[in-house]
Design an enzyme around this catalytic site. Sequence first.
Site, PDB file in Angstrom:
ATOM      1  N   GLU A   1      -8.713 -11.056  -7.756  1.00  0.00           N
ATOM      2  CA  GLU A   1      -7.837  -9.885  -7.591  1.00  0.00           C
ATOM      3  C   GLU A   1      -6.712  -9.881  -8.621  1.00  0.00           C
ATOM      4  O   GLU A   1      -6.329  -8.819  -9.124  1.00  0.00           O
ATOM      5  CB  GLU A   1      -7.284  -9.859  -6.158  1.00  0.00           C
ATOM      6  CG  GLU A   1      -8.384  -9.544  -5.146  1.00  0.00           C
ATOM      7  CD  GLU A   1      -7.963  -9.737  -3.695  1.00  0.00           C
ATOM      8  OE1 GLU A   1      -6.777 -10.054  -3.440  1.00  0.00           O
ATOM      9  OE2 GLU A   1      -8.834  -9.560  -2.821  1.00  0.00           O
TER      10      GLU A   1
ATOM     11  N   TYR B   1     -12.713  -3.335  -2.321  1.00  0.00           N
ATOM     12  CA  TYR B   1     -13.180  -3.284  -0.942  1.00  0.00           C
ATOM     13  C   TYR B   1     -14.703  -3.192  -0.898  1.00  0.00           C
ATOM     14  O   TYR B   1     -15.259  -2.452  -0.078  1.00  0.00           O
ATOM     15  CB  TYR B   1     -12.521  -2.106  -0.210  1.00  0.00           C
ATOM     16  CG  TYR B   1     -11.050  -2.302   0.102  1.00  0.00           C
ATOM     17  CD1 TYR B   1     -10.564  -3.530   0.576  1.00  0.00           C
ATOM     18  CD2 TYR B   1     -10.137  -1.259  -0.041  1.00  0.00           C
ATOM     19  CE1 TYR B   1      -9.224  -3.709   0.870  1.00  0.00           C
ATOM     20  CE2 TYR B   1      -8.791  -1.437   0.264  1.00  0.00           C
ATOM     21  CZ  TYR B   1      -8.343  -2.667   0.725  1.00  0.00           C
ATOM     22  OH  TYR B   1      -7.007  -2.840   1.029  1.00  0.00           O
TER      23      TYR B   1
ATOM     24  N   LYS C   1       0.837  -1.201   0.000  1.00  0.00           N
ATOM     25  CA  LYS C   1       0.000   0.000   0.000  1.00  0.00           C
ATOM     26  C   LYS C   1       0.881   1.263   0.000  1.00  0.00           C
ATOM     27  O   LYS C   1       2.097   1.181   0.221  1.00  0.00           O
ATOM     28  CB  LYS C   1      -0.925  -0.054   1.220  1.00  0.00           C
ATOM     29  CG  LYS C   1      -1.876  -1.273   1.202  1.00  0.00           C
ATOM     30  CD  LYS C   1      -2.806  -1.273   2.404  1.00  0.00           C
ATOM     31  CE  LYS C   1      -3.751  -2.468   2.391  1.00  0.00           C
ATOM     32  NZ  LYS C   1      -4.717  -2.416   3.524  1.00  0.00           N
TER      33      LYS C   1
ATOM     34  N   HIS D   1      -1.745  -5.587   1.594  1.00  0.00           N
ATOM     35  CA  HIS D   1      -2.952  -6.377   1.361  1.00  0.00           C
ATOM     36  C   HIS D   1      -2.553  -7.781   0.948  1.00  0.00           C
ATOM     37  O   HIS D   1      -1.602  -7.954   0.185  1.00  0.00           O
ATOM     38  CB  HIS D   1      -3.777  -5.753   0.230  1.00  0.00           C
ATOM     39  CG  HIS D   1      -4.819  -6.698  -0.308  1.00  0.00           C
ATOM     40  ND1 HIS D   1      -6.016  -6.898   0.331  1.00  0.00           N
ATOM     41  CD2 HIS D   1      -4.808  -7.553  -1.376  1.00  0.00           C
ATOM     42  CE1 HIS D   1      -6.718  -7.808  -0.350  1.00  0.00           C
ATOM     43  NE2 HIS D   1      -6.006  -8.216  -1.376  1.00  0.00           N
TER      44      HIS D   1
ATOM     45  N   ASN E   1      -2.000  -0.019   7.153  1.00  0.00           N
ATOM     46  CA  ASN E   1      -1.388  -1.274   7.586  1.00  0.00           C
ATOM     47  C   ASN E   1      -0.519  -1.924   6.523  1.00  0.00           C
ATOM     48  O   ASN E   1      -0.301  -3.124   6.529  1.00  0.00           O
ATOM     49  CB  ASN E   1      -2.476  -2.222   8.096  1.00  0.00           C
ATOM     50  CG  ASN E   1      -3.513  -2.512   7.024  1.00  0.00           C
ATOM     51  OD1 ASN E   1      -3.352  -2.098   5.874  1.00  0.00           O
ATOM     52  ND2 ASN E   1      -4.553  -3.240   7.375  1.00  0.00           N
TER      53      ASN E   1
HETATM   54  P1  IDP Z   1      -7.563  -7.183   5.497  1.00  0.00           P
HETATM   55  O1  IDP Z   1      -6.764  -6.119   4.767  1.00  0.00           O
HETATM   56  O2  IDP Z   1      -6.837  -7.687   6.707  1.00  0.00           O
HETATM   57  O3  IDP Z   1      -8.047  -8.284   4.590  1.00  0.00           O
HETATM   58  P2  IDP Z   1     -10.274  -6.036   5.430  1.00  0.00           P
HETATM   59  O4  IDP Z   1     -11.341  -6.241   6.453  1.00  0.00           O
HETATM   60  O5  IDP Z   1     -10.447  -6.676   4.104  1.00  0.00           O
HETATM   61  O6  IDP Z   1      -8.876  -6.466   6.100  1.00  0.00           O
HETATM   62  O7  IDP Z   1     -10.125  -4.456   5.274  1.00  0.00           O
HETATM   63  C1  IDP Z   1      -9.437  -3.890   4.184  1.00  0.00           C
HETATM   64  C2  IDP Z   1      -8.621  -2.704   4.667  1.00  0.00           C
HETATM   65  O8  IDP Z   1      -9.485  -1.671   5.130  1.00  0.00           O
HETATM   66  C3  IDP Z   1      -7.705  -2.990   5.851  1.00  0.00           C
HETATM   67  O9  IDP Z   1      -6.490  -3.590   5.460  1.00  0.00           O
HETATM   68  C4  IDP Z   1      -7.506  -1.621   6.439  1.00  0.00           C
HETATM   69  O10 IDP Z   1      -6.579  -0.851   5.661  1.00  0.00           O
HETATM   70  C5  IDP Z   1      -8.903  -1.019   6.246  1.00  0.00           C
HETATM   71  N1  IDP Z   1      -9.769  -1.250   7.419  1.00  0.00           N
HETATM   72  C6  IDP Z   1     -10.434  -2.391   7.740  1.00  0.00           C
HETATM   73  N2  IDP Z   1     -11.135  -2.247   8.884  1.00  0.00           N
HETATM   74  C7  IDP Z   1     -10.899  -0.988   9.311  1.00  0.00           C
HETATM   75  C8  IDP Z   1     -11.348  -0.222  10.450  1.00  0.00           C
HETATM   76  O11 IDP Z   1     -12.085  -0.694  11.311  1.00  0.00           O
HETATM   77  N3  IDP Z   1     -10.888   1.074  10.538  1.00  0.00           N
HETATM   78  C9  IDP Z   1     -10.065   1.630   9.594  1.00  0.00           C
HETATM   79  N4  IDP Z   1      -9.633   0.950   8.513  1.00  0.00           N
HETATM   80  C10 IDP Z   1     -10.040  -0.333   8.370  1.00  0.00           C
HETATM   81 MG    MG Z   2      -9.464  -8.198   3.099  1.00  0.00          MG
END
Ligand code: IDP
Ligand code: MG
Length: 134
Positions: free
Chosen positions: A126, A49, A9, A115, A112
């Site tokens: 994807e 997303y 990212k 992905h 974070n």
């Molecule tokens: P993942 O990346 O671990 O698969 P997902 O639930 O698919 O998690 O969420 C996609 C991305 O959206 C996350 O990596 C993070 O950057 C963001 N995200 C997910 N949940 C939250 C939240 O509760 N607050 C802020 N950002 C979030």
């Molecule tokens: Mg995810």
Amino acid sequence: MERTCIILKPDALKRRLAGKIISRIEDKGYIIADARMLRLDEAILREHYSHLVDKPFFPDIVAYMVSGPVLAMIVEGENAVLGMRQIIGATHFEDVTAGTIRGDYAFNTEQNLIHGSDSKESAELEIERFFARR
Ligand code: IDP
Ligand code: MG
């Protein structure tokens, strides 16, 4: 051989962590089979997303993910989908453990760094989304 879609990212590139993260992927035993720099837009993020579009933080995710280029990769190896999720670490900051990429380098839930596809089916969708179509 299993494959998964990994995206470094914008924060990973801005913080110059791409090399360290790629080393961890290679150290695990996986191969970088393909890679491309992309600039994402809201349309592709609404697809990628789609499970989050109704969340209040979705506009923040879009702003974050379009804030700079990303590096999309096809990573191959035995159990690549689950194995990559293991070294990436948990989604939510409070669940993240040290020793994972997120645990060692990220400091909140949103920004974070990386992905990884959550299933074989998502991986193929994807890879199509980020490699075949564009
Ligand atoms: P993942 O990346 O671990 O698969 P997902 O639930 O698919 O998690 O969420 C996609 C991305 O959206 C996350 O990596 C993070 O950057 C963001 N995200 C997910 N949940 C939250 C939240 O509760 N607050 C802020 N950002 C979030
Ligand atoms: Mg995810």
